[in-house]
Enzyme design. Structure first.
Site, PDB file in Angstrom:
ATOM      1  N   TYR A  26     -59.458  17.559 -40.662  1.00 52.85           N
ATOM      2  CA  TYR A  26     -58.732  18.009 -41.547  1.00 52.85           C
ATOM      3  C   TYR A  26     -59.002  17.622 -42.976  1.00 52.85           C
ATOM      4  CZ  TYR A  26     -54.485  17.227 -44.844  1.00 52.85           C
ATOM      5  OH  TYR A  26     -53.672  17.459 -45.618  1.00 52.85           O
TER       6      TYR A  26
HETATM    7  O1  LIG Z   1     -51.456  11.852 -47.121  1.00 53.00           O
HETATM    8  C1  LIG Z   1     -51.950  12.474 -46.543  1.00 53.00           C
HETATM    9  O2  LIG Z   1     -53.218  12.775 -46.849  1.00 53.00           O
HETATM   10  C2  LIG Z   1     -51.697  12.821 -45.096  1.00 53.00           C
HETATM   11  O3  LIG Z   1     -50.454  12.377 -44.764  1.00 53.00           O
HETATM   12  C3  LIG Z   1     -49.939  12.712 -43.505  1.00 53.00           C
HETATM   13  O4  LIG Z   1     -50.609  12.238 -42.495  1.00 53.00           O
HETATM   14  P1  LIG Z   1     -50.475  10.920 -42.177  1.00 53.00           P
HETATM   15  O5  LIG Z   1     -50.440   9.500 -43.028  1.00 53.00           O
HETATM   16  O6  LIG Z   1     -51.365  10.453 -41.006  1.00 53.00           O
HETATM   17  O7  LIG Z   1     -48.879  10.958 -41.667  1.00 53.00           O
HETATM   18  P2  LIG Z   1     -48.124  10.816 -40.326  1.00 53.00           P
HETATM   19  O8  LIG Z   1     -48.887  11.641 -39.236  1.00 53.00           O
HETATM   20  O9  LIG Z   1     -46.797  11.025 -40.527  1.00 53.00           O
HETATM   21  O10 LIG Z   1     -48.387   9.185 -39.676  1.00 53.00           O
HETATM   22  C4  LIG Z   1     -48.023   8.021 -40.393  1.00 53.00           C
HETATM   23  C5  LIG Z   1     -48.169   6.863 -39.929  1.00 53.00           C
HETATM   24  O11 LIG Z   1     -47.705   6.868 -38.520  1.00 53.00           O
HETATM   25  C6  LIG Z   1     -48.613   6.540 -37.786  1.00 53.00           C
HETATM   26  N1  LIG Z   1     -48.221   6.917 -36.498  1.00 53.00           N
HETATM   27  C7  LIG Z   1     -48.126   8.475 -36.080  1.00 53.00           C
HETATM   28  C8  LIG Z   1     -47.841   8.937 -35.102  1.00 53.00           C
HETATM   29  C9  LIG Z   1     -47.592   8.332 -33.905  1.00 53.00           C
HETATM   30  O12 LIG Z   1     -46.896   8.852 -32.772  1.00 53.00           O
HETATM   31  N2  LIG Z   1     -47.299   6.813 -34.167  1.00 53.00           N
HETATM   32  C10 LIG Z   1     -47.829   6.334 -35.231  1.00 53.00           C
HETATM   33  O13 LIG Z   1     -47.683   5.070 -35.435  1.00 53.00           O
HETATM   34  C11 LIG Z   1     -49.771   6.903 -38.019  1.00 53.00           C
HETATM   35  O14 LIG Z   1     -51.065   6.324 -37.663  1.00 53.00           O
HETATM   36  C12 LIG Z   1     -49.706   6.583 -39.557  1.00 53.00           C
HETATM   37  O15 LIG Z   1     -50.263   5.557 -39.718  1.00 53.00           O
HETATM   38  C13 LIG Z   1     -49.743  14.156 -43.346  1.00 53.00           C
HETATM   39  O16 LIG Z   1     -49.576  14.585 -42.077  1.00 53.00           O
HETATM   40  C14 LIG Z   1     -51.120  14.866 -43.852  1.00 53.00           C
HETATM   41  O17 LIG Z   1     -51.065  16.381 -43.888  1.00 53.00           O
HETATM   42  C15 LIG Z   1     -51.316  14.562 -45.496  1.00 53.00           C
HETATM   43  O18 LIG Z   1     -52.557  15.131 -45.792  1.00 53.00           O
END
Ligand SMILES: O=C(O)[C@H]1O[C@H](OP(=O)(O)OP(=O)(O)OC[C@H]2O[C@@H](n3ccc(=O)[nH]c3=O)[C@H](O)[C@@H]2O)[C@H](O)[C@@H](O)[C@@H]1O
Length: 429
Positions: free
Chosen positions: A243
């Site tokens: 991504y």
């Molecule tokens: O800012 C960005 O660039 C990105 O932000 C999000 O990606 P992400 O930050 O990974 O968001 P989430 O998938 O909501 O995860 C947030 C946090 O929760 C954590 N997480 C996720 C899933 C889970 O089951 N448990 C958990 O602790 C992840 O490691 C992460 O630290 C978006 O999904 C992307 O599309 C976007 O581009």
């Protein structure tokens, strides 16, 4: 078998004589093996075709397009033109791609509210619940924003839209989002974030006048960069997910279209955007759902046991950044597909500048929902996640007047309120 017979059928019937020559036997054996091979190859091809038919559709696929054009005609053109009509000659005329998406909906509403002409475009794919996208569409419809049901990969449709409306700006938010899903469906990232983006830029460069383009990149381009806070000057050549790699590719593609065709292009690196009408694939959203259901949630910690943190950014702040980018975008310099002079090329971080550990996010949700979460802590999987993100926003502050004002608890309170209303039985959505 029939092929062997056909092959040896005489051109004049009745002229085939039995021959005992070893050469003929050898040829017959070869033909027999060949026919078996053909038969097995056919079975194999049929099997592959069968698997292909059974495989899940790419979420980018637009089911309605497969059944025939869902756009066109004078009534449709009138709706397009009406939605894109601006209130004053100094207002903008904006094509918003991904308008039924989370950020797209909020940006479209904000533009419409201040008198800009707005036309939406969305393929309503099934990456997450299409009902939520349709509900957002109804919200926009009430505000006077029409969303064209179509794909950014459809060059004919894009040309038509630019024929009907002389867009001054394109706010490009259509994308295949999500960091972890890239391992399951890599093709959809290439299809939307690379092929789709190029197709859109082609339409923009050919348009007369050429619009100014503002588009969504991502904080994920910083990848394994460990220098904090992340500045636009930092290296972005170590993506941790496909991504991120496709968003980084988008930034390079933007450079080339700016350089060759004089398109004015601004990329915005969003930092984990959250809020009402959000994306169900994001952690804050499905944590809320699972906590309310009493289902266990998984909180990731870094492999060394440290916390994983995100610079969670509230949607209203992001919208202000998007509008600031549109308002300060200079005009493209090309026309008729030809560059006339150097054009503006920008990239900005849009974050909140205060990273919060995921465990803290969960604690806030527990407080707001008044339910204790069933938590399981696991090491962060090595499938694209990064340990932390933290934006330096001084460039966006200087050039766009971007100044985030919503802390995580305040923003989550608004999200939870919306969530409970939206998913309650009383909801009219
Ligand atoms: O800012 C960005 O660039 C990105 O932000 C999000 O990606 P992400 O930050 O990974 O968001 P989430 O998938 O909501 O995860 C947030 C946090 O929760 C954590 N997480 C996720 C899933 C889970 O089951 N448990 C958990 O602790 C992840 O490691 C992460 O630290 C978006 O999904 C992307 O599309 C976007 O581009």
């Amino acid at each position: 078998m029939s092929q062997v017979n056909e092959h040896h059928a005489p051109s004049t019937p009745g002229k085939l004589k039995p021959e005992k020559s070893p050469y003929i036997h050898h040829r017959l054996r070869i033909h027999s093996s060949l026919s078996k091979l053909t038969l097995w190859s056919s079975f194999f091809l049929a099997f592959i075709l069968f698997l292909f038919i059974l495989s899940p559709p790419s979420p980018s696929a637009s089911p309605r397009r497969a059944l025939g054009d869902s756009w066109g005609g004078s009534h449709w053109e009138k709706r397009v033109a009406k939605s894109a009509r601006r209130s004053t000659s100094s207002s903008l005329t904006v094509l918003v791609t991904g308008a039924a998406g989370f950020v797209g909906t909020h940006v479209s509403l904000a533009l419409k509210r201040r008198g800009d002409g707005v036309l939406g475009l969305d393929n309503f794919n099934r990456y997450y619940d299409p009902n939520l996208k349709r509900a957002r569409q109804r919200l926009l419809d009430r505000a006077g924003v029409f969303i064209v049901d179509g794909d950014i990969n459809d060059a004919v449709l894009l040309r038509k839209l630019f024929d009907v409306v002389p867009f001054t700006h394109v706010m490009h938010l259509a994308a295949q989002a999500g960091v972890r899903y890239a391992m399951q469906n890599p093709g959809s990232y290439v299809h939307s974030n690379i092929a789709g983006f190029v197709n859109l830029l082609e339409a923009c460069k050919n348009a007369n006048p050429q619009p100014s383009v503002v588009w969504a990149s991502s904080s994920s381009v910083y990848g394994l960069n460990s220098k904090v806070p992340f500045s636009e000057k930092d290296r972005t050549d170590q993506p941790a997910s496909l991504y991120a790699a496709t968003k980084k590719a988008g930034e390079e593609i933007a450079h080339s279209y700016n350089h060759i065709y004089g398109l004015s292009i601004t990329g915005l690196r969003f930092f984990t955007v959250y809020g009402p009408w959000g994306r169900p694939d994001m952690a804050y959203f499905f944590f809320t759902k699972d906590i309310l259901k009493g289902k266990q949630i998984t909180i990731f910690e870094s492999p060394d046991g440290g916390t994983v943190a995100r610079d969670f950014t509230y949607i209203d702040d992001i919208v202000k950044g998007c509008l600031g980018a549109l308002d300060t975008a200079k005009k493209s310099t090309g026309s008729g597909g030809k560059k006339k002079g150097p054009a503006q090329l920008r990239i900005f971080n849009l974050g909140n500048t205060s990273p919060v550990p995921v465990s803290e996010l969960v604690a806030i949700l527990e407080k707001l929902l008044k339910v204790k979460a069933k938590k399981k802590v696991l090491p962060m999987p090595t499938n694209g996640d990064v340990k932390f993100t933290h934006a330096n926003i001084s460039l966006a502050y200087r050039d766009l007047g971007y100044r985030p004002t919503t802390d995580l608890e305040t923003g989550l309170r608004k999200f939870v309120k919306w969530y409970l209303e939206f998913y309650s039985k009383k909801s009219s959505w």
